[in-house]
Write a protein that holds these residues in place. Structure first.
Motif, PDB file in Angstrom:
ATOM      1  N   ALA A  78       0.851  -1.194   0.000  1.00  0.00           N
ATOM      2  CA  ALA A  78       0.000   0.000   0.000  1.00  0.00           C
ATOM      3  C   ALA A  78       0.886   1.243   0.000  1.00  0.00           C
ATOM      4  CB  ALA A  78      -0.908   0.000   1.223  1.00  0.00           C
ATOM      5  N   ILE A  79       0.342   2.298  -0.554  1.00  0.00           N
ATOM      6  CA  ILE A  79       1.035   3.585  -0.563  1.00  0.00           C
ATOM      7  C   ILE A  79       0.048   4.610  -0.032  1.00  0.00           C
ATOM      8  CG2 ILE A  79       2.306   5.265  -1.935  1.00  0.00           C
ATOM      9  CD1 ILE A  79       2.657   3.112  -4.055  1.00  0.00           C
ATOM     10  N   ASP A  80       0.462   5.349   1.008  1.00  0.00           N
ATOM     11  CA  ASP A  80      -0.455   6.350   1.559  1.00  0.00           C
ATOM     12  C   ASP A  80      -0.292   7.672   0.811  1.00  0.00           C
ATOM     13  OD1 ASP A  80       1.899   7.375   2.527  1.00  0.00           O
ATOM     14  OD2 ASP A  80       1.381   7.186   4.638  1.00  0.00           O
ATOM     15  N   ALA A  81      -1.063   8.663   1.205  1.00  0.00           N
ATOM     16  CA  ALA A  81      -1.069   9.957   0.505  1.00  0.00           C
ATOM     17  C   ALA A  81       0.286  10.649   0.576  1.00  0.00           C
ATOM     18  CB  ALA A  81      -2.147  10.861   1.084  1.00  0.00           C
TER      19      ALA A  81
ATOM     20  N   GLN B 174      -1.323  -7.851  -3.518  1.00  0.00           N
ATOM     21  CA  GLN B 174      -2.385  -6.857  -3.631  1.00  0.00           C
ATOM     22  C   GLN B 174      -1.752  -5.470  -3.565  1.00  0.00           C
ATOM     23  OE1 GLN B 174      -5.079  -7.798  -0.462  1.00  0.00           O
ATOM     24  NE2 GLN B 174      -5.952  -9.533  -1.558  1.00  0.00           N
ATOM     25  N   PHE B 175      -2.103  -4.633  -4.520  1.00  0.00           N
ATOM     26  CA  PHE B 175      -1.521  -3.294  -4.620  1.00  0.00           C
ATOM     27  C   PHE B 175      -2.617  -2.271  -4.387  1.00  0.00           C
ATOM     28  CE2 PHE B 175      -0.053   0.331  -7.285  1.00  0.00           C
ATOM     29  CZ  PHE B 175       1.072   0.639  -6.543  1.00  0.00           C
ATOM     30  N   GLN B 176      -2.411  -1.394  -3.384  1.00  0.00           N
ATOM     31  CA  GLN B 176      -3.434  -0.404  -3.050  1.00  0.00           C
ATOM     32  C   GLN B 176      -2.792   0.965  -2.820  1.00  0.00           C
ATOM     33  OE1 GLN B 176      -5.691  -1.263   0.470  1.00  0.00           O
ATOM     34  NE2 GLN B 176      -7.269   0.211  -0.038  1.00  0.00           N
ATOM     35  N   PRO B 177      -2.729   1.789  -3.863  1.00  0.00           N
ATOM     36  CA  PRO B 177      -2.248   3.151  -3.664  1.00  0.00           C
ATOM     37  C   PRO B 177      -3.406   4.060  -3.244  1.00  0.00           C
ATOM     38  CG  PRO B 177      -2.537   2.743  -5.986  1.00  0.00           C
ATOM     39  CD  PRO B 177      -2.880   1.461  -5.275  1.00  0.00           C
ATOM     40  N   ASP B 178      -3.089   5.071  -2.467  1.00  0.00           N
ATOM     41  CA  ASP B 178      -4.087   6.063  -2.069  1.00  0.00           C
ATOM     42  C   ASP B 178      -4.393   6.950  -3.276  1.00  0.00           C
ATOM     43  OD1 ASP B 178      -4.648   8.982  -0.721  1.00  0.00           O
ATOM     44  OD2 ASP B 178      -5.416   7.311   0.488  1.00  0.00           O
ATOM     45  N   ALA B 179      -5.587   7.485  -3.323  1.00  0.00           N
ATOM     46  CA  ALA B 179      -5.988   8.334  -4.448  1.00  0.00           C
ATOM     47  C   ALA B 179      -5.180   9.625  -4.516  1.00  0.00           C
ATOM     48  CB  ALA B 179      -7.484   8.657  -4.350  1.00  0.00           C
TER      49      ALA B 179
ATOM     50  N   VAL C  82       4.413   9.540  -9.489  1.00  0.00           N
ATOM     51  CA  VAL C  82       5.806   9.114  -9.589  1.00  0.00           C
ATOM     52  C   VAL C  82       6.085   7.967  -8.614  1.00  0.00           C
ATOM     53  CG1 VAL C  82       8.191   9.886  -9.276  1.00  0.00           C
ATOM     54  CG2 VAL C  82       6.526  11.397 -10.328  1.00  0.00           C
ATOM     55  N   VAL C  83       5.535   8.057  -7.407  1.00  0.00           N
ATOM     56  CA  VAL C  83       5.755   7.017  -6.406  1.00  0.00           C
ATOM     57  C   VAL C  83       5.056   5.727  -6.836  1.00  0.00           C
ATOM     58  CG1 VAL C  83       5.419   6.394  -3.991  1.00  0.00           C
ATOM     59  CG2 VAL C  83       5.946   8.753  -4.600  1.00  0.00           C
ATOM     60  N   VAL C  84       3.829   5.844  -7.299  1.00  0.00           N
ATOM     61  CA  VAL C  84       3.078   4.672  -7.753  1.00  0.00           C
ATOM     62  C   VAL C  84       3.786   4.015  -8.932  1.00  0.00           C
ATOM     63  CG1 VAL C  84       0.877   3.881  -8.701  1.00  0.00           C
ATOM     64  CG2 VAL C  84       0.903   5.618  -6.923  1.00  0.00           C
TER      65      VAL C  84
ATOM     66  N   VAL D 299      -6.337  -3.246  -5.465  1.00  0.00           N
ATOM     67  CA  VAL D 299      -7.361  -3.171  -4.428  1.00  0.00           C
ATOM     68  C   VAL D 299      -7.771  -1.717  -4.261  1.00  0.00           C
ATOM     69  CG1 VAL D 299      -7.862  -3.649  -2.002  1.00  0.00           C
ATOM     70  CG2 VAL D 299      -6.319  -5.142  -3.270  1.00  0.00           C
ATOM     71  N   GLY D 300      -9.046  -1.477  -4.070  1.00  0.00           N
ATOM     72  CA  GLY D 300      -9.531  -0.133  -3.790  1.00  0.00           C
ATOM     73  C   GLY D 300      -9.737   0.723  -5.010  1.00  0.00           C
ATOM     74  N   ASN D 301     -10.040   0.132  -6.148  1.00  0.00           N
ATOM     75  CA  ASN D 301     -10.247   0.924  -7.365  1.00  0.00           C
ATOM     76  C   ASN D 301     -11.502   1.788  -7.295  1.00  0.00           C
ATOM     77  OD1 ASN D 301      -7.952  -0.086  -8.520  1.00  0.00           O
ATOM     78  ND2 ASN D 301      -9.007  -1.660  -9.696  1.00  0.00           N
ATOM     79  N   GLU D 302     -12.417   1.460  -6.376  1.00  0.00           N
ATOM     80  CA  GLU D 302     -13.659   2.237  -6.287  1.00  0.00           C
ATOM     81  C   GLU D 302     -13.409   3.673  -5.821  1.00  0.00           C
ATOM     82  OE1 GLU D 302     -12.821   0.027  -2.578  1.00  0.00           O
ATOM     83  OE2 GLU D 302     -13.181  -0.665  -4.597  1.00  0.00           O
ATOM     84  N   GLN D 303     -12.261   3.935  -5.184  1.00  0.00           N
ATOM     85  CA  GLN D 303     -11.975   5.287  -4.727  1.00  0.00           C
ATOM     86  C   GLN D 303     -11.659   6.230  -5.887  1.00  0.00           C
ATOM     87  OE1 GLN D 303      -8.448   5.445  -2.301  1.00  0.00           O
ATOM     88  NE2 GLN D 303      -7.375   3.973  -3.575  1.00  0.00           N
ATOM     89  N   TYR D 304     -11.400   5.675  -7.071  1.00  0.00           N
ATOM     90  CA  TYR D 304     -11.091   6.512  -8.238  1.00  0.00           C
ATOM     91  C   TYR D 304     -12.333   6.806  -9.093  1.00  0.00           C
ATOM     92  CZ  TYR D 304      -6.395   5.117  -6.990  1.00  0.00           C
ATOM     93  OH  TYR D 304      -5.251   4.890  -6.304  1.00  0.00           O
ATOM     94  N   GLY D 305     -13.479   6.366  -8.652  1.00  0.00           N
ATOM     95  CA  GLY D 305     -14.693   6.531  -9.432  1.00  0.00           C
ATOM     96  C   GLY D 305     -15.160   7.972  -9.568  1.00  0.00           C
TER      97      GLY D 305
END
Length: 140
Positions: free
Chosen positions: A66-69, A102-107, A112-114, A132-138
């Motif tokens: 995971a990558i946070d903001a 499972q890969f989950q970057p924050d929106a 560059v980090v992603v 994981v968490g693609n719904e946050q980009y909707g």
């Protein structure tokens, strides 16, 4: 080819007999169809192989990157850097059954980090990768 030169009312009548022409065209068409090689185009598809059912259960270990903001990379909840990520990926690929990653970057994470994390995952040769968490980009 036979041609008629006229009729009794004095008009010249020129009609061509097309039967021999049609016969020649049909023979050429049949010869053309026979001489065309059979099309042997093939599409290569990797189909799943039927494996005999095994008594052992597939390893359910799932690692989560995971990558946070702020751009901090975490491996199963603990912060790491790119070098440690590379080492963890190599260790997970050495297992008898490759665990799912499972890969989950924050929106709000910088691209560059992603991108650098995805490049490390690709370099490692991971084949089981899930986002994981693609719904946050909707809403973007």
């Amino acid at each position: 080819m036979a041609m008629s030169a006229g009729s009794e009312d004095g008009e010249p009548m020129v009609e061509m007999n097309t039967t021999p022409l049609i016969d020649v065209m049909l023979v050429l068409l049949i010869m053309f169809i026979i001489t065309i090689p059979i099309q042997t185009h093939a599409v290569k598809i990797d189909l799943p192989q039927n494996a005999p059912p095994s008594d052992s259960v597939i390893d359910p270990v799932k690692n989560k990157v995971a990558i946070d903001a702020g751009g901090v990379i975490t491996w199963n909840g603990s912060p790491i850097d790119l070098l440690t990520l590379r080492q963890y990926l190599q260790q997970s690929l050495r297992l008898p059954v490759e665990p799912e990653l499972q890969f989950q970057p924050d929106a709000q994470t910088r691209y560059v980090v992603v991108d650098s994390v995805l490049a490390e995952i690709k370099r490692a040769g991971v084949t089981k990768l899930g986002f994981v968490g693609n719904e946050q980009y909707g809403n973007f």
